[in-house]
Design an enzyme around this catalytic site. Structure first.
Site, PDB file in Angstrom:
ATOM      1  N   GLU A  39       0.876  -1.167   0.000  1.00  0.00           N
ATOM      2  CA  GLU A  39       0.000   0.000   0.000  1.00  0.00           C
ATOM      3  C   GLU A  39       0.909   1.211   0.000  1.00  0.00           C
ATOM      4  O   GLU A  39       1.166   1.818   1.032  1.00  0.00           O
ATOM      5  CB  GLU A  39      -0.929  -0.033   1.214  1.00  0.00           C
ATOM      6  CG  GLU A  39      -2.157   0.854   1.062  1.00  0.00           C
ATOM      7  CD  GLU A  39      -1.875   2.308   1.419  1.00  0.00           C
ATOM      8  OE1 GLU A  39      -1.184   2.998   0.638  1.00  0.00           O
ATOM      9  OE2 GLU A  39      -2.348   2.737   2.475  1.00  0.00           O
ATOM     10  N   GLU A  46       4.026   8.162  -4.125  1.00  0.00           N
ATOM     11  CA  GLU A  46       4.866   7.514  -3.108  1.00  0.00           C
ATOM     12  C   GLU A  46       5.872   6.551  -3.716  1.00  0.00           C
ATOM     13  O   GLU A  46       6.475   5.741  -3.008  1.00  0.00           O
ATOM     14  CB  GLU A  46       3.995   6.795  -2.074  1.00  0.00           C
ATOM     15  CG  GLU A  46       3.231   7.748  -1.170  1.00  0.00           C
ATOM     16  CD  GLU A  46       2.542   7.042  -0.020  1.00  0.00           C
ATOM     17  OE1 GLU A  46       2.731   5.816   0.132  1.00  0.00           O
ATOM     18  OE2 GLU A  46       1.814   7.711   0.726  1.00  0.00           O
TER      19      GLU A  46
END
Length: 698
Positions: free
Chosen positions: A185, A194
């Site tokens: 995740e 990210e």
């Protein structure tokens, strides 16, 4: 009516009273030594910084205060309170980890929730002692918390944790063999920010078997064209300056792109704008990412969009949908509610109902430059979209013409700051105060104590004989280059403006040509530090104090005063996302509450956190009391400790989840012109309030 006592708040310079703005840097030690990391702690009150060492050997000890302050400001707690997210991962991991000999890799482990889900599924498949689960978490303070959670759940011997980035893992060293299953995740509101793509690329190249199973299985990004006056104000500064008609130009004709919103997707709670947005198209698919395959670093696509109404397209609102399992039965979407309710396009829905408000994943806004793009119903619009390793960008082509790109050396501001700089009332207040305060001074000497290019332009325009020294603590040469670019349009001479490359504590009369300062101004605004708590903008007071020996006896200081104000609030959505954790999909997470800054049902006298938010973006809100003043900060005096205490009365029924706290800036000595940054100001203030969440309500 019931009343409660708000504890006093003391203003003190020590770092413990401040939110810590940290960067981390990994330090490679000898292979036999402990993992260590350096973190840069910045004191927002002074701008000073220091490097701190984080040592893996401290894993058993409680998190230090500076780690808690940092982690409380992250989205970990909000994410762990997102029940639909957690449920979707559990269902998908249970359906994917069915081979008792499977080797599972978790990239970006966080608290270890997904690793524990995988270990539990592996045990249920009869794989305990046969399969394996490995997890990497590069951020050392978080990795230490991972170990505490694993220990609290008896999982410390079932999950191997590495305090490394995934691209630092090696098969045959940390990992016994390539992994069959990847769970991860590492997604932000834009999806890619990210490092999803480089992480997947390295994993497929070096860490995973061919054709691995993955959770999530696939991600798809979507967008929609919208018309919105609020979004227009957040990027079209030139048009709003024309409306202001005050003669000060941050974006003069011909140089509009010298100052702008950065050309990127901006995360925003777009549900809060539901009443101010008109859809000009149906949702359209942009990119699809298959996690089980090695992704490309760069792709481009062209999308033909049919306008569904007449209007002016100001922005593209985007979101993404996760398909977590290979069977296509478990989904998670970040789409705004108004898209799901009004669209005729069949979008994937959640596996189990709808999700609550959350802050860790928002929608994204891509601003269409200039005044936007006119659209007619049924008109075909051509949109180009591309992505690199970390972001997605758009270009709307109208009649064969693309959007203009800003110059490479321009200044970029947050959308909320652009809206503030274009606000006629805000501009008028600053102009009026400076004009009135200097009306009887022939050639004042002025210091702009912060990063305000706007105040520099105002002073130079209103006071043509003034000498201006700008601190520009963050902008520095970029600020000077910007002023040069707009000088002619504002009829100012750069000979009268000097950008000081020193801290306020180092300035002497020599730097000011031996002239005392009789005007010191600030918004206050410090570029790059917009997400601070309200009282951290009192850096202006600290700067003014350091400059005290250089001020004339009758120096005018703007703002003259700051007033810390607050009101009781019902904030059920925000409170729900920040509440203390207990069981998360069968795993005890209570050990993280203190470190992650949880609120509600906490032990002893432990207090909930003070966090900066745009209250208008916090889901449902209701003011339960009048606005109260807690303390004043008199900038005519040197900085000193302050204390305030007051009793409040609740004027509305409801559950009080905490207090919204902000500073009102008093610009003039008569207290007649005040700029508020409170929750009633919405997006156009460009400032965040502080939500102090209570520990009293369940």
């Amino acid at each position: 009516m019931p009343s409660c006592l708000l504890p006093g708040i003391a203003l003190r310079p020590p770092p413990a009273a401040l939110r810590l703005l940290l960067r981390r840097r990994r330090c490679r030690m000898a292979s036999s030594g402990p993992t260590r990391a350096f973190q840069l702690r910045v004191n927002p009150l002074t701008g000073d910084s220091e490097w701190l060492v984080v040592d893996e050997a401290e894993a058993e000890a409680p998190a230090p205060t500076h780690h808690k302050q940092l982690l409380a400001a992250t989205s970990y707690l909000d994410m762990l309170n997102d029940a639909p997210r957690n449920r979707a991962y559990r269902l998908s991991i249970d359906a994917t980890v069915t081979d008792p000999t499977a080797r599972v890799l978790d990239i970006g482990a966080g608290t270890g929730l997904l690793s524990m889900m995988a270990a539990r599924a592996l045990a249920a498949a009869g794989g305990e002692g046969r399969g394996s689960v490995s997890a990497c978490e590069s951020y050392l303070p978080m990795g230490k918390l991972t170990r505490r959670v694993l220990r609290a759940n008896g999982m410390e011997n079932k999950v191997k944790v590495f305090h490394k980035r995934s691209d630092e893992l090696r098969v045959g060293v940390e990992l016994d063999s390539r992994a069959d299953i990847l769970v991860s995740e590492i997604l932000d509101s834009e999806l890619l920010g990210e490092g999803l793509i480089p992480s997947l690329q390295h994993a497929h190249d070096m860490l995973l078997v061919k054709n691995p199973k993955t959770v999530p299985y696939r991600a798809t990004t979507y967008g929609v064209l919208v018309e919105s006056t609020s979004l227009w104000k957040m990027h079209d500064l030139h048009s709003n300056e024309a409306i202001a008609e005050d003669g000060v130009w941050l974006t003069p004709s011909g140089t509009q792109n010298v100052l702008s919103v950065k050309s990127q997707q901006h995360a925003m709670q777009c549900d809060a704008l539901a009443d101010e947005i008109r859809l000009l198209s149906e949702p359209f698919q942009v990119f699809e990412f298959d996690f089980s395959k090695r992704p490309d670093s760069h792709r481009e696509t062209k999308i033909e969009i049919k306008a569904t109404a007449d209007g002016h397209a100001h922005a593209i609102v985007s979101w993404w949908v996760l398909q977590l399992d290979s069977a296509g039965s478990v989904f998670y979407s970040t789409a705004p509610r108004w898209v799901r309710q009004s669209s005729s396009v069949d979008l994937p829905q959640y596996a189990n109902g709808t999700k609550d408000w959350c802050d860790h994943w928002k929608q994204c806004v891509w601003f269409i430059q200039g005044t936007g793009a006119p659209a007619k119903k049924d008109q075909a619009l051509s949109l180009s979209a591309s992505h690199n390793q970390t972001s997605i960008s758009y270009q709307l082509n109208m009649n064969g013409e693309g959007s203009r790109s800003p110059k490479s050396n321009h200044l970029t501001l947050l959308p909320e700051k652009v809206a503030l700089y274009g606000d006629k009332g805000w501009r008028s207040a600053l102009i009026s105060v400076i004009r009135n305060s200097m009306s009887e001074r022939s050639s004042p000497t002025c210091i702009v104590a912060d990063d305000s290019v706007f105040l520099t332009l105002i002073v130079s325009s209103l006071l043509p004989s003034s000498k201006i020294f700008t601190m520009f603590p963050s902008l520095r040469d970029r600020g000077f280059n910007y002023l040069q670019a707009v000088a002619d349009a504002n009829n100012l001479s750069m000979d009268r403006i000097k950008v000081i490359g020193k801290k306020a504590s180092s300035l002497t009369m020599n730097d000011l040509n031996h002239e005392k300062v009789n005007l010191i101004v600030g918004e206050p605004f410090y570029h790059g530090s917009e997400g601070m708590l309200p009282w951290q903008n009192l850096r202006f007071w600290n700067e003014r104090t350091l400059l005290d020996p250089l001020l004339s006896e009758d120096a005018f200081i703007m703002p003259c005063k700051g007033t810390l104000r607050f009101c009781a609030m019902s904030l059920p959505d925000l409170w729900r996302s920040r509440r203390g954790l207990k069981d998360v999909e069968g795993f005890d997470h209570s050990v993280v509450n203190d470190t992650l800054g949880a609120c509600g049902d906490l032990p002893g006298d432990q207090q909930g956190p003070c966090l900066p938010y745009y209250v208008w973006q916090c889901g449902y809100t209701k003011k339960l009391s009048e606005v109260y003043s807690l303390m004043d900060f008199n900038f005519s005096e040197p900085i000193h400790s302050c204390f305030g205490e007051t009793k409040i009365e609740f004027g509305q029924n409801g559950t009080c989840h905490g207090f919204a706290v902000w500073i009102d800036w008093v610009l003039d000595e008569e207290n007649s012109i005040v700029i508020s940054t409170g929750p009633a100001q919405r997006a156009d203030t460009g400032s965040k309030e502080c939500s102090c969440l209570a520990n009293l309500y369940k």
